[in-house]
Write a protein that holds these residues in place. Structure first.
Motif, PDB file in Angstrom:
ATOM      1  N   THR A  85       0.817  -1.214   0.000  1.00 46.63           N
ATOM      2  CA  THR A  85       0.000   0.000   0.000  1.00 46.63           C
ATOM      3  C   THR A  85       0.852   1.266   0.000  1.00 46.63           C
ATOM      4  O   THR A  85       0.310   2.369  -0.035  1.00 46.63           O
ATOM      5  CB  THR A  85      -0.952   0.021   1.218  1.00 46.63           C
ATOM      6  N   LYS A  96       2.593  -0.525  -4.625  1.00 49.22           N
ATOM      7  CA  LYS A  96       1.578  -0.273  -5.649  1.00 49.22           C
ATOM      8  C   LYS A  96       2.168   0.550  -6.799  1.00 49.22           C
ATOM      9  O   LYS A  96       1.819   0.353  -7.968  1.00 49.22           O
ATOM     10  CB  LYS A  96       0.372   0.432  -5.036  1.00 49.22           C
ATOM     11  N   SER A 126       1.791   6.551 -13.038  1.00 44.96           N
ATOM     12  CA  SER A 126       0.625   7.191 -13.640  1.00 44.96           C
ATOM     13  C   SER A 126       0.973   8.617 -14.009  1.00 44.96           C
ATOM     14  O   SER A 126       1.933   9.189 -13.506  1.00 44.96           O
ATOM     15  CB  SER A 126      -0.562   7.188 -12.674  1.00 44.96           C
ATOM     16  N   LYS A 153      -3.699   2.379 -13.318  1.00 46.51           N
ATOM     17  CA  LYS A 153      -4.617   2.896 -12.299  1.00 46.51           C
ATOM     18  C   LYS A 153      -5.391   1.759 -11.637  1.00 46.51           C
ATOM     19  O   LYS A 153      -5.610   1.759 -10.420  1.00 46.51           O
ATOM     20  CB  LYS A 153      -5.575   3.905 -12.914  1.00 46.51           C
ATOM     21  N   GLU A 154      -5.782   0.769 -12.449  1.00 39.74           N
ATOM     22  CA  GLU A 154      -6.506  -0.372 -11.901  1.00 39.74           C
ATOM     23  C   GLU A 154      -5.634  -1.164 -10.927  1.00 39.74           C
ATOM     24  O   GLU A 154      -6.085  -1.572  -9.850  1.00 39.74           O
ATOM     25  CB  GLU A 154      -6.976  -1.294 -13.030  1.00 39.74           C
ATOM     26  N   THR A 204      -3.101  -0.115  -9.263  1.00 39.62           N
ATOM     27  CA  THR A 204      -2.867   0.689  -8.061  1.00 39.62           C
ATOM     28  C   THR A 204      -4.016   0.518  -7.075  1.00 39.62           C
ATOM     29  O   THR A 204      -3.797   0.334  -5.870  1.00 39.62           O
ATOM     30  CB  THR A 204      -2.699   2.172  -8.433  1.00 39.62           C
ATOM     31  N   ARG A 205      -5.235   0.559  -7.580  1.00 32.73           N
ATOM     32  CA  ARG A 205      -6.394   0.347  -6.705  1.00 32.73           C
ATOM     33  C   ARG A 205      -6.377  -1.055  -6.100  1.00 32.73           C
ATOM     34  O   ARG A 205      -6.701  -1.241  -4.917  1.00 32.73           O
ATOM     35  CB  ARG A 205      -7.698   0.575  -7.484  1.00 32.73           C
ATOM     36  N   LEU A 206      -5.974  -2.026  -6.899  1.00 33.79           N
ATOM     37  CA  LEU A 206      -5.933  -3.403  -6.423  1.00 33.79           C
ATOM     38  C   LEU A 206      -4.902  -3.567  -5.304  1.00 33.79           C
ATOM     39  O   LEU A 206      -5.170  -4.224  -4.287  1.00 33.79           O
ATOM     40  CB  LEU A 206      -5.610  -4.336  -7.591  1.00 33.79           C
ATOM     41  N   TYR A 207      -3.741  -2.963  -5.474  1.00 30.21           N
ATOM     42  CA  TYR A 207      -2.702  -3.068  -4.449  1.00 30.21           C
ATOM     43  C   TYR A 207      -3.075  -2.276  -3.195  1.00 30.21           C
ATOM     44  O   TYR A 207      -2.678  -2.649  -2.088  1.00 30.21           O
ATOM     45  CB  TYR A 207      -1.356  -2.609  -5.009  1.00 30.21           C
ATOM     46  N   ASN A 208      -3.846  -1.223  -3.353  1.00 33.64           N
ATOM     47  CA  ASN A 208      -4.356  -0.516  -2.179  1.00 33.64           C
ATOM     48  C   ASN A 208      -5.271  -1.405  -1.349  1.00 33.64           C
ATOM     49  O   ASN A 208      -5.434  -1.194  -0.139  1.00 33.64           O
ATOM     50  CB  ASN A 208      -5.121   0.741  -2.595  1.00 33.64           C
ATOM     51  N   ALA A 209      -5.863  -2.389  -2.006  1.00 30.27           N
ATOM     52  CA  ALA A 209      -6.769  -3.317  -1.324  1.00 30.27           C
ATOM     53  C   ALA A 209      -6.075  -4.638  -1.001  1.00 30.27           C
ATOM     54  O   ALA A 209      -6.748  -5.665  -0.827  1.00 30.27           O
ATOM     55  CB  ALA A 209      -7.998  -3.564  -2.195  1.00 30.27           C
ATOM     56  N   ARG A 251      -5.551  -9.953  -9.538  1.00 27.59           N
ATOM     57  CA  ARG A 251      -4.378  -9.290 -10.133  1.00 27.59           C
ATOM     58  C   ARG A 251      -3.919 -10.030 -11.389  1.00 27.59           C
ATOM     59  O   ARG A 251      -3.579  -9.401 -12.416  1.00 27.59           O
ATOM     60  CB  ARG A 251      -3.253  -9.236  -9.094  1.00 27.59           C
TER      61      ARG A 251
END
Length: 455
Positions: free
Chosen positions: A338, A342, A382, A415-416, A418-423, A438
């Motif tokens: 996180t 990411k 990004s 971007k996708e 990044t959101r996945l790694y944030n979760a 992933r």
């Protein structure tokens, strides 16, 4: 055979090893660093030497001392991307960066680890990992002064660098530790430190230049007359004669006429995303040993320092709990993913896209993309562009619009991811679902880029 016992044993005395040991020792734990080199050679590591500044590092050692002793150039304010066919792209930095004397830097961080209470055993070659019947790593076996020594520890921290021997020796079955690792995800690099007779006119810049073998040359000024010059190439490509390529480029640069080489060194480094999981029962991998390197630029000092600090913190808590299981160390994975994890995973998508294109086409596109957007893609994974810049870029990249459209699609995938790694999951129970999501995203990337699967 003799045996020694510690709370934590750290293998490797680079950035990751020193910061892990310093963090643990500062909290009162008994910790030892095992280093194969002699004390005189410790800290002598092949590196580009460029960093953002002391804010890069966790505040566990005396950072002002480190800066005063090892930061030889604190005025890096721009990056220059050279086009092999002529011209360059300049990118200004919002905050000044630095170039360090890597040997002195290495000496200081080890001095600081010792000051805080860590032991360092030099000329100690680790040969094996010890594990309990349930698979928990219980330490390592090494040779020191001709004698076999077993180092017992509640937690073993692997800071042994790229393609670590410890991971070859450890049985990771029944764990989620990332073993999807191969040489093709790594880069071979070589650098020289060169003294010049006259100052360069780019002592405020770090200079990059692409090579034919999907790599790049760099020229990083430690001082106006001392340059760290090096290059690397992706191991998926045909082998590059690193020394020959560097010397050929040096001969074309008038500022290097009459120069003297004062040091030479080579290394391998990961150019891949961070390990999906870098923990197992009693075991944590940090820095290069866990893929904590920017997969495009090869910058590894920040990731090594931060990951080692977080790993030691989680290890300290686990030892305090009396539970050094994979599950109880798992939060370290989330710390990494996180934060810079990411970004590196997003940047890796651009690296994969680049591997599917010819160098000439990449040079044309890079030379046409506005500098700040290029810098953001390489450092953050990004970038954003106004309508006016988009139109100008379309004009400049005429003839490469298919590739540019692919690049746009890569930016959306970045971007996708990044959101996945944030979760990233907070426990191992949800890991397989996260990993499957992933991998589905990666399959989509491979499909539209035509790139060979990297993992």
């Amino acid at each position: 055979m003799s045996a020694e016992a510690y709370d934590i044993v750290v293998v490797g005395a680079g950035t990751a090893g020193a910061f892990a040991a310093a963090t643990a020792a500062s909290e009162g734990l008994e910790v030892v660093i095992l280093e194969r080199k002699t004390e005189a050679e410790a800290g002598h590591i092949a590196c580009g030497d460029a960093i953002k500044g002391k804010s890069t590092f966790p505040d566990v050692i005396d950072l002002d001392y480190l800066k005063d002793e090892a930061f030889t150039n604190q005025s890096i304010r721009r990056a220059v991307f050279e086009n092999p066919r002529g011209g360059s792209v300049d990118i200004d930095f919002a905050d000044a960066g630095a170039v360090v004397d890597r040997k002195r830097y290495g000496e200081i961080i080890l001095d600081e680890a010792t000051r805080l209470g860590a032991e360092i055993h030099y000329e100690t070659v680790v040969q094996d990992v010890t594990q309990a019947d349930d698979g928990t790593v219980t330490g390592v076996r090494a040779t020191r002064n001709g004698e076999v020594v077993t180092y017992d520890a509640a937690v073993t921290i692997d800071a042994a660098g790229a393609l670590s021997l410890l991971q070859d020796k450890t049985d990771f079955s029944d764990t989620y530790f990332d073993t999807n690792v191969s040489y093709s995800q790594f880069c071979s690099a070589y650098r020289e430190v060169i003294d010049l007779p006259e100052p360069v006119d780019y002592d405020d810049a770090i200079v990059f230049k692409p090579t034919e073998e999907l790599g790049y040359l760099w020229y990083f000024p430690r001082t106006p007359t001392e340059i760290n010059a090096g290059l690397g190439f992706q191991m998926t490509e045909e082998p590059m004669k690193l020394v020959d390529v560097l010397r050929r480029d040096l001969r074309q640069r008038p500022e290097f006429e009459g120069a003297t080489v004062t040091d030479k060194l080579g290394a391998s480094l990961p150019t891949r995303r961070p390990y999906d999981s870098a923990v197992a029962d009693g075991f944590v991998a940090v820095g290069d040993a866990a893929g904590h390197v920017n997969p495009t630029t090869g910058g590894g000092i920040p990731g090594a320092a931060k990951s080692a600090h977080w790993a030691a913190k989680r290890a300290i808590a686990a030892i305090g709990d009396g539970d050094v299981s994979e599950a109880n160390l798992w939060a370290y994975n989330r710390d990494v993913m996180t934060d810079f994890g990411k970004r590196f995973a997003a940047i890796d998508l651009y690296n994969i896209w680049g591997m599917a294109h010819e160098v000439d086409e990449l040079v044309d596109i890079v030379s046409s993309v506005p500098g700040q957007q290029l810098a953001d893609a390489l450092s953050k994974g990004s970038s954003e562009m106004s309508l006016g810049l988009k139109l100008k870029t379309l004009v400049r990249t005429f003839g490469h619009w298919d590739a540019l459209y692919e690049l746009y699609k890569v930016s959306r995938k970045a971007k996708e991811i990044t959101r996945l790694y944030n979760a990233y999951p907070s426990s191992p129970e949800a890991f397989e679902t996260w990993q499957s999501n992933r991998d589905d995203l990666m399959d989509e990337l491979y499909a539209f880029t035509g790139a060979e699967p990297k993992y």
